[in-house]
Design a protein around this motif. Sequence first.
Motif, mmCIF file in Angstrom:
data_model
loop_
_atom_site.group_PDB
_atom_site.id
_atom_site.type_symbol
_atom_site.label_atom_id
_atom_site.label_comp_id
_atom_site.label_asym_id
_atom_site.label_seq_id
_atom_site.Cartn_x
_atom_site.Cartn_y
_atom_site.Cartn_z
ATOM 1 N N VAL A 8 0.819 -1.223 0.000
ATOM 2 C CA VAL A 8 0.000 0.000 0.000
ATOM 3 C C VAL A 8 0.846 1.263 0.000
ATOM 4 O O VAL A 8 0.646 2.137 -0.860
ATOM 5 N N PRO A 9 1.821 1.439 0.896
ATOM 6 C CA PRO A 9 2.616 2.671 0.853
ATOM 7 C C PRO A 9 3.433 2.803 -0.442
ATOM 8 O O PRO A 9 3.566 3.909 -0.979
ATOM 9 N N LEU A 10 3.946 1.672 -0.927
ATOM 10 C CA LEU A 10 4.698 1.729 -2.180
ATOM 11 C C LEU A 10 3.797 2.127 -3.339
ATOM 12 O O LEU A 10 4.184 2.922 -4.197
ATOM 13 N N PHE A 11 2.588 1.600 -3.368
ATOM 14 C CA PHE A 11 1.638 1.966 -4.410
ATOM 15 C C PHE A 11 1.317 3.455 -4.348
ATOM 16 O O PHE A 11 1.278 4.135 -5.380
ATOM 17 N N ILE A 12 1.120 3.957 -3.144
ATOM 18 C CA ILE A 12 0.811 5.391 -2.982
ATOM 19 C C ILE A 12 1.976 6.241 -3.462
ATOM 20 O O ILE A 12 1.781 7.247 -4.155
ATOM 21 N N VAL A 13 3.188 5.846 -3.114
ATOM 22 C CA VAL A 13 4.367 6.612 -3.550
ATOM 23 C C VAL A 13 4.462 6.626 -5.067
ATOM 24 O O VAL A 13 4.648 7.693 -5.676
ATOM 25 N N PHE A 14 4.309 5.479 -5.693
ATOM 26 C CA PHE A 14 4.393 5.424 -7.152
ATOM 27 C C PHE A 14 3.236 6.166 -7.808
ATOM 28 O O PHE A 14 3.407 6.801 -8.855
ATOM 29 N N ALA A 15 2.057 6.108 -7.199
ATOM 30 C CA ALA A 15 0.920 6.849 -7.750
ATOM 31 C C ALA A 15 1.163 8.346 -7.639
ATOM 32 O O ALA A 15 0.818 9.105 -8.557
ATOM 33 N N LEU A 16 1.763 8.793 -6.536
ATOM 34 C CA LEU A 16 2.072 10.224 -6.373
ATOM 35 C C LEU A 16 3.166 10.674 -7.332
ATOM 36 O O LEU A 16 3.236 11.860 -7.684
ATOM 37 N N LEU A 36 -1.589 1.430 -13.273
ATOM 38 C CA LEU A 36 -1.156 0.056 -13.556
ATOM 39 C C LEU A 36 0.342 -0.123 -13.310
ATOM 40 O O LEU A 36 0.736 -1.060 -12.603
ATOM 41 N N PRO A 37 1.193 0.758 -13.842
ATOM 42 C CA PRO A 37 2.618 0.607 -13.515
ATOM 43 C C PRO A 37 2.901 0.759 -12.013
ATOM 44 O O PRO A 37 3.761 0.061 -11.480
ATOM 45 N N ALA A 38 2.154 1.636 -11.345
ATOM 46 C CA ALA A 38 2.346 1.800 -9.895
ATOM 47 C C ALA A 38 2.021 0.503 -9.167
ATOM 48 O O ALA A 38 2.746 0.094 -8.253
ATOM 49 N N ALA A 39 0.944 -0.168 -9.573
ATOM 50 C CA ALA A 39 0.567 -1.431 -8.949
ATOM 51 C C ALA A 39 1.622 -2.505 -9.235
ATOM 52 O O ALA A 39 1.988 -3.284 -8.343
ATOM 53 N N ILE A 40 2.117 -2.540 -10.463
ATOM 54 C CA ILE A 40 3.129 -3.538 -10.826
ATOM 55 C C ILE A 40 4.427 -3.290 -10.062
ATOM 56 O O ILE A 40 5.002 -4.219 -9.477
ATOM 57 N N PHE A 41 4.898 -2.041 -10.054
ATOM 58 C CA PHE A 41 6.144 -1.721 -9.344
ATOM 59 C C PHE A 41 6.007 -1.982 -7.845
ATOM 60 O O PHE A 41 6.910 -2.535 -7.226
ATOM 61 N N ALA A 42 4.889 -1.579 -7.264
ATOM 62 C CA ALA A 42 4.674 -1.785 -5.831
ATOM 63 C C ALA A 42 4.602 -3.275 -5.507
ATOM 64 O O ALA A 42 5.160 -3.721 -4.502
ATOM 65 N N GLY A 43 3.946 -4.038 -6.369
ATOM 66 C CA GLY A 43 3.860 -5.482 -6.151
ATOM 67 C C GLY A 43 5.215 -6.151 -6.223
ATOM 68 O O GLY A 43 5.546 -7.003 -5.400
#
Length: 103
Positions: free
Chosen positions: A16-24, A30-37
Motif C-alpha cells: 500500500v505505501p509503495l503503491f501510494i508513492v508510485f501513484a504520487l 497500472l505501472p504503480a501497482a506492478i512496481f509496488a507489487g
Amino acid sequence: MVAFLKYSLIRLALFVPLFIVFALLQVGLLPAAIFAGLMAFAISYLFFQKQRDEATAAMRERFSGRAKPIRTAGEVEDAEAEDSLVEKNPDIAVNNDKRPGAA
C-alpha cells in the motif's frame, strides 16, 4: 492459518505505501501497482523469510489432507444432534458415506 494471515498482512502493509508513492510520482495506476507489487515481493522475500516459511508450513498442513475440517457452528450442532440421535436409537443404522445415486 494465522501465520498465512500475518504474512499476507505484512505484504499488504508493504504494498500500500509503495503503491501510494508510485501513484504520487504519476507513473500511472497500472505501472504503480506492478512496481509496488514487485518491490513488496522482493522486500518480503529478502527480509521476512521466517514468516514466509511459517505461512508455507501452515498452508501445506491445511491442504495436506491430514488437517481437521473447519466446521461452522451450525455444522457442529448438526453433528452433535445426529450423534445424540444415533446413541438414543442404536437399532437404526446411519450410512452417510454413500454418494447420491450409488447403490
